[in-house]
Design an enzyme around this catalytic site. Sequence first.
Site, PDB file in Angstrom:
ATOM      1  N   ARG A  58      18.292  69.788  59.312  1.00  0.00           N
ATOM      2  CA  ARG A  58      17.177  70.538  58.712  1.00  0.00           C
ATOM      3  C   ARG A  58      17.683  71.660  57.814  1.00  0.00           C
ATOM      4  NH1 ARG A  58      14.809  71.807  64.516  1.00  0.00           N
ATOM      5  NH2 ARG A  58      15.767  69.742  64.727  1.00  0.00           N
ATOM      6  N   LYS A  61      28.363  67.927  70.698  1.00  0.00           N
ATOM      7  CA  LYS A  61      27.632  66.851  71.369  1.00  0.00           C
ATOM      8  C   LYS A  61      28.378  66.437  72.633  1.00  0.00           C
ATOM      9  CE  LYS A  61      25.629  64.840  67.168  1.00  0.00           C
ATOM     10  NZ  LYS A  61      24.212  65.014  67.498  1.00  0.00           N
TER      11      LYS A  61
END
Length: 511
Positions: free
Chosen positions: A359, A285
């Site tokens: 996910r 990130k």
Amino acid sequence: MTALTLSTSSAATLRADAVVVGVAKGPKGPVVAPGGEAVDNAFDGKLATVLETLGASGGEGEVTKLPAAAGIKAPVVLAVGLGDLPADGDGFAEEALRRAAGVAARTLTGTKKAAFALPVPDAESVAAVGEGVVLGAYAFTAYRGTAGKSGKGAKNDKSAPLAEATILGAKPRDKASKAAVERAQAVAAEVNRARDLVNMPSNDLNPKAFAAHTQAAAKEFGLKVEVLDEKALLKGGFGGLMGVGQGSDNPPRLVRVAYTHPKAAKTLALVGKGITYDSGGISLKPAGHNETMKCDMAGAAAVLAAVVAVARLGLEVNVTGWLALAENMPSGNATRPGDVLRMYSGKTVEVLNTDAEGRLVLADALTRASEENPDAIVDVATLTGAMVLALGNRTFGVMANDDAFRTSLYEIAEEVGEQAWPMPLPADLRKSMDSPVADMANMGERMGGGLVAGLFLQEFVGEGITWAHLDIAGPAFHESAPYGYTPKGGTGSAVRTLVRLAERTAAGDLG
């Protein structure tokens, strides 16, 4: 946690450190709401005039403190805004009462006992006020320098949450009111459990520690718990969980925590994303996006809290929680962009972005939950920044493979005061996740990214099982100033929605 009691005593005569009254925004200025008559009488019927002189209007979230008039046992009157005055014959909305009670409770930090003289014409209103008080009084103090200390300083701690709240106007022996306040206490306590977990720093809450917390809660409330460690996950073929967690020194866990009722006719499975820290992995990130990533386990926190709340309420429904716990870190062992993982379902997934890790862990948990053939599965996750862009910081998205179930969850969320919005799962977006080397990729079209993530998860839900996905990326962690009963930090988003879903299911209305 703030203790709740009921009383029919007058707001003027009850001994407390403060008495809370509601003020509505009327067409000609502030109006004292029902419940505050005794306090208004002590001001010779001029409390609204006094408040208007002090600048009050009755607007939602507004707070005005003033010295009590002669004849009121409490030394302080706290007037809290309820918003617009309802039309004739209409009562105040439960959410208005919940938020007003929350604002008042937060304002009364450092106060031992307060009396709440807000409008409570029925049990639902009692529950709303009770919830608002306990949620609004919440404070995360575990890491403060004085936390856990005893002595004179601790007894006079001005930062301590409100200790006791008496809700006036409800009979203590009235069964409906008593049940309402007991439910409010239990549900709010579990929302606060979720908040505590979200606020806990990642150096203390890794997957193993989260599993241990779950085991302790299970022991306290009579739940069954099973923990799969990294050896069991590897042996079982949980490629999604292992693929995400293999870059960390803190290995992943899959936790099953279950509540069963001997008379239950339906079973719900709740699946929570539990990334205890999300660096993004190799797809690191950028600066400015890491500081709050301890909150990426808010879905798992909500699921655990909901299962415990159902147990505390003794609902006639079976509820199984699945906590997919991992820490997403970059290292020499981490999954790389371009790697292919074989999921628990047997499908292969090309990992194009290691920061789309939620996910992957959810996929394994959804497949495992499906094996038990529940009547419905709901997963909860801080899944996509795209959902925040679409719905903002206070609203979560609801997707489902069944339109009626999606509508039901949206209505339930609105009913309990959680902002939500139904979102589609457009079939045309599925092709964007096609991979040249695997069954599918973990990324697809950038536009509509929140919907693409939902479509990915749908691939791992068992055939014929009703399923919904709650993307709570926006409301799970509140970074701005507190409002209503919502604190800064972890919010406990989705817990109340899941509990109400369980209540409806127990009542025979799964939606």
